[in-house]
Design a protein around this motif. Structure first.
Motif, PDB file in Angstrom:
ATOM      1  N   PHE A  49      -5.134  12.336   0.789  1.00  0.00           N
ATOM      2  CA  PHE A  49      -4.605  11.155   0.113  1.00  0.00           C
ATOM      3  C   PHE A  49      -3.178  10.884   0.597  1.00  0.00           C
ATOM      4  O   PHE A  49      -2.799   9.731   0.841  1.00  0.00           O
ATOM      5  N   LEU A  50      -2.380  11.925   0.747  1.00  0.00           N
ATOM      6  CA  LEU A  50      -1.019  11.748   1.275  1.00  0.00           C
ATOM      7  C   LEU A  50      -1.063  11.164   2.681  1.00  0.00           C
ATOM      8  O   LEU A  50      -0.299  10.253   3.027  1.00  0.00           O
ATOM      9  N   ALA A  51      -1.982  11.705   3.481  1.00  0.00           N
ATOM     10  CA  ALA A  51      -1.995  11.363   4.905  1.00  0.00           C
ATOM     11  C   ALA A  51      -2.358   9.905   5.161  1.00  0.00           C
ATOM     12  O   ALA A  51      -1.837   9.288   6.097  1.00  0.00           O
ATOM     13  N   ILE A  52      -3.237   9.317   4.341  1.00  0.00           N
ATOM     14  CA  ILE A  52      -3.716   7.966   4.661  1.00  0.00           C
ATOM     15  C   ILE A  52      -2.635   6.906   4.451  1.00  0.00           C
ATOM     16  O   ILE A  52      -2.789   5.773   4.913  1.00  0.00           O
TER      17      ILE A  52
ATOM     18  N   TYR B  44       0.846  -1.194   0.000  1.00  0.00           N
ATOM     19  CA  TYR B  44       0.000   0.000   0.000  1.00  0.00           C
ATOM     20  C   TYR B  44       0.887   1.252   0.000  1.00  0.00           C
ATOM     21  O   TYR B  44       1.842   1.358   0.772  1.00  0.00           O
ATOM     22  N   GLY B  45       0.525   2.201  -0.832  1.00  0.00           N
ATOM     23  CA  GLY B  45       1.278   3.452  -0.910  1.00  0.00           C
ATOM     24  C   GLY B  45       2.207   3.496  -2.100  1.00  0.00           C
ATOM     25  O   GLY B  45       2.744   4.561  -2.419  1.00  0.00           O
TER      26      GLY B  45
ATOM     27  N   LEU C 173       4.064   6.991   0.902  1.00  0.00           N
ATOM     28  CA  LEU C 173       3.556   7.151  -0.449  1.00  0.00           C
ATOM     29  C   LEU C 173       4.711   7.374  -1.420  1.00  0.00           C
ATOM     30  O   LEU C 173       5.429   8.381  -1.341  1.00  0.00           O
ATOM     31  N   VAL C 174       4.872   6.426  -2.341  1.00  0.00           N
ATOM     32  CA  VAL C 174       5.914   6.505  -3.358  1.00  0.00           C
ATOM     33  C   VAL C 174       5.253   6.447  -4.730  1.00  0.00           C
ATOM     34  O   VAL C 174       4.462   5.541  -5.003  1.00  0.00           O
TER      35      VAL C 174
END
Length: 737
Positions: free
Chosen positions: A498-501, A428-429, A506-507
């Protein structure tokens, strides 16, 4: 200002609220040349206050001055008031000239900070109409003819009002006769002690409700609440026999068929280009060239004309600005009803600022959640979020673009062979530019589950995959009964939540795919730019592995076959370095080596193809200016699709039969009412695209677009509305007569 002027404006209230005056001209102005230089001490002009009970009533033969003060007026304050001068269709040139003079002098009296607006009967601006929530009433005659605005508790009244409009209604006095009726409009037969509302067979629910509110307003303000209101449906008159008897007694027997519905006025042509012209015909092409010693005209191709007055412009130039704008309209052969707005440097309207992408007020302070932009990657300075604080204060949630603290549940699918394939939670991410993903976020609010469905589209995904992503989003939306908020996310334009979740993991890979079994060819070294100061606002974005991609203000990760270099620019902070280290562990378990800017080993430069110039200024970040939100109604109920702006908007302006577009600058919300039709929803989406594409400020066409369904509004949406009522949609709208 002389003593007479001071005496004229002694009753001008500087407290927040609405004030209205009418202009009385006791003698013709034939001996006065109508310019702003006319001495306001001419005793044939009078500014007479209109009582509050008469607000919203306008005589067609008169001119009016309307002031709305939004905050306390004080010396040296910024924009705090709007001054409108309203021109009745039957008003004289003398009255119009007098009104223009008073507006200019009143502006000076208030320190030059208010924005001036020219309003023509029947073509009033949305801002002007927003002051009169229950509608405008156009009355025949004028004060000079002996008419009075309101005599409370007087019942010797007989008039017929034709009501038009859905968002802001207008009621025009027409002949008290069946000949005035038609099938499409609503009519109020006002007989003093009784008001009968007759709804045309082709009128719609929203128009009927607005007309009822207007009838109630007349009853309460003009009759002290002591008048009966009756309702007749034009397509079922036999259901109201007693009321029809009353109407027949006043109007006589009806003979023949009623007239067909009168179509609404043609909408103004949408203008896509803007140009700025200096008064006195010196052309300037961007606002940064405007000088405080000049006055300028901004022409939106006839849809609106704005005048900007520099603080150092001469008194004559500032006084003449309004007349110049009116003269400009005549010279360009624009309609007489063209709206004109005049503003002083430092007191610009929100609409004016919206035309400039990089507008910034002088001495503007930085608030919570300020966004910085460099290239395509946003740098967000976040505060620590408290879930209850966000729920208790939706305005904070809206400003921060965060529905919660991102502690909810996340489920991710990838589009494979045009179908949904679950993604391994361990990855995920990680998003690849050759893929499309659906991300379902679930959180709790008031002990109820809420959903956000993100549709992430890779830059290199195929059209079929993008189409399949939208199709599968509809399937998931249906599975949850239409409750998810749908957010379309274009690669590189990820919104804050979206970044925070993904909690700092996040890559975003430029290309390739995350599908199992697909081997990505070895392309050599890969470079990632890391932006963020904590796990709520951090992401790593792959950039071209060249020295020119570096930036002195950021952290970069250079991944080679054997090692990961952590390159720390001189301008990055300690928090950014911590997040860079954490992100390097997400990328690979390889050995890490810290490289300080200016101390790079030769191997580093070899991996990026050699040394080259890169962005090296210490502080290149540019603060994105705050812009006021704007709300538009998207509707085809008049027979053609149109977008109409709603000023001073509130929750009550969200029409269940339409789609509403809310522009908060960082994102576009499309609110879909329960009774909106599919055509409106489709056209609203297309209009949102066109709105961004043609915006004079050069808006990003990939600005996130968020679909919100009625009854499932997230706090990032509701926070832009004052006093949002979460139970409003559960209560049926009834005719409360």
């Amino acid at each position: 200002m002389n003593d007479d002027n001071q005496d004229t404006f002694r009753n001008v209230n500087r407290q927040p609220g609405l004030q209205i005056w009418t202009i009385n001209v006791s003698q013709p102005l034939n001996n006065c040349h109508i310019t702003v230089y006319v001495d306001i001490t001419c005793h044939n002009m009078q500014m007479v206050s209109v009582p509050a009970q008469g607000f919203g009533n306008f005589f067609e033969g008169d001119c009016y001055i309307v002031i709305y003060v939004s905050v306390m007026l004080s010396k040296g304050s910024g924009q705090s008031a709007d001054i409108h001068y309203w021109i009745g269709n039957s008003s004289s040139q003398d009255e119009q000239g007098a009104a223009a003079i008073y507006v200019t002098k009143l502006d000076e009296h208030l320190g030059g900070s208010p924005v001036q607006h020219r309003e023509v009967q029947g073509n009033e601006s949305p801002l002007f109409r927003s002051y009169f929530k229950n509608g405008l009433i156009y009355k025949k005659g004028g004060v000079a003819s002996g008419f009075h605005h309101v005599d409370t508790n007087v019942y010797n009244v007989l008039r017929l009002l034709r009501v038009k409009g859905r968002k802001h209604v207008t009621a025009t006095e027409v002949e008290v006769s069946w000949n005035s009726f038609n099938n499409g409009d609503i009519f109020l037969l006002d007989m003093g002690k009784a008001i009968v509302q007759w709804n045309g067979p082709q009128s719609n629910r929203r128009e009927k409700l607005k007309a009822i509110l207007l009838a109630q307003d007349i009853r309460d303000r003009e009759r002290g609440g002591r008048a009966q209101i009756g309702l007749v449906e034009g397509n079922d008159e036999q259901a109201s026999p007693e009321l029809m008897k009353v109407m027949m007694a006043v109007l006589g027997q009806r003979t023949g068929q009623l007239k067909e519905a009168i179509p609404d006025d043609e909408p103004d042509q949408v203008q896509n280009t803007n140009s700025i012209f200096q008064a006195f015909n010196k052309i300037k092409h961007c606002f940064c060239l405007c000088f405080p010693s000049d006055c300028y005209i901004l022409d939106q191709r006839g849809s609106n004309v704005m005048v900007w007055k520099g603080k150092q412009a001469s008194k004559e130039e500032r006084q003449e600005a309004l007349n110049r704008a009116v003269g400009y309209i005549k010279a360009k052969n624009y309609p007489y009803s063209t709206n004109v707005n005049v503003m002083t440097e430092g007191g610009e309207s929100a609409m004016f600022k919206h035309l400039f992408k990089s507008w910034r007020d002088r001495e503007q302070t930085q608030g919570l959640g300020t966004t910085y932009s460099m290239g395509r990657i946003a740098k967000v300075d976040q505060v620590k979020f408290d879930t209850m604080e966000l729920h208790a204060r939706p305005e904070l949630a809206a400003q921060q673009r965060m529905v919660d603290d991102a502690s909810g549940d996340v489920k991710v699918w990838r589009i494979e062979n045009l179908e949904l394939a679950e993604v391994n939670p361990n990855t995920y991410g990680q998003f690849y530019g050759g893929d499309c993903y659906l991300v379902l976020y679930t959180y709790q609010r008031s002990n109820q589950k809420q959903y956000i469905l993100y549709m992430w589209q890779g830059r290199h995904a195929t059209k079929d995959e993008i189409t399949a992503c939208a199709y599968q989003a509809v399937n998931i939306d249906n599975k949850y009964n239409g409750s998810p908020v749908q957010v379309r996310v274009v690669m590189g334009k990820e919104p804050r939540h979206f970044l925070a979740i993904f909690k700092g993991k996040l890559v975003i890979f430029e290309g390739g795919t995350g599908r199992p079994g697909v081997v990505t060819p070895d392309g050599g070294a890969r470079l990632f730019q890391v932006r963020g100061t904590n796990e709520l606002n951090t992401k790593a974005t792959e950039v071209l592995a060249r020295a020119s991609s570096l930036n002195t203000n950021d952290v970069f990760l250079l991944k080679t076959d054997h090692i990961i270099y952590l390159w720390y620019g001189k301008g990055c902070s300690g928090d950014e370095r911590v997040m860079g280290r954490a992100m390097s562990d997400v990328l690979s378990k390889q050995d890490k080596q810290v490289v300080m800017e200016g101390q790079e080993p030769a191997e580093f430069w070899v991996a990026v193809g050699g040394k080259a110039p890169y962005a090296s200024d210490k502080r290149l970040q540019r603060e994105e200016p705050p812009h006021s939100p704007r709300l538009f109604e998207c509707s085809n109920q008049t027979g053609q699709f149109r977008m109409t702006e709603v000023d001073d908007f509130a929750q009550s302006d969200l029409d269940e039969e339409d789609v509403m577009l809310l522009d908060t600058w960082e994102e576009i919300f499309l609110w879909v009412g329960n009774s909106a039709n599919q055509y409106e929803a489709k056209e609203a989406w297309n209009s949102a695209q066109e709105y961004l594409r043609t915006h004079p400020a050069g808006r990003d066409p990939d600005t996130p677009k968020i679909i919100v369904k009625q009854g499932y509004e997230p706090p990032t949406f509701t926070g832009w509305f004052n006093a949002w009522d979460p139970h409003k949609w559960s209560v049926s709208l009834l005719y409360a007569l």
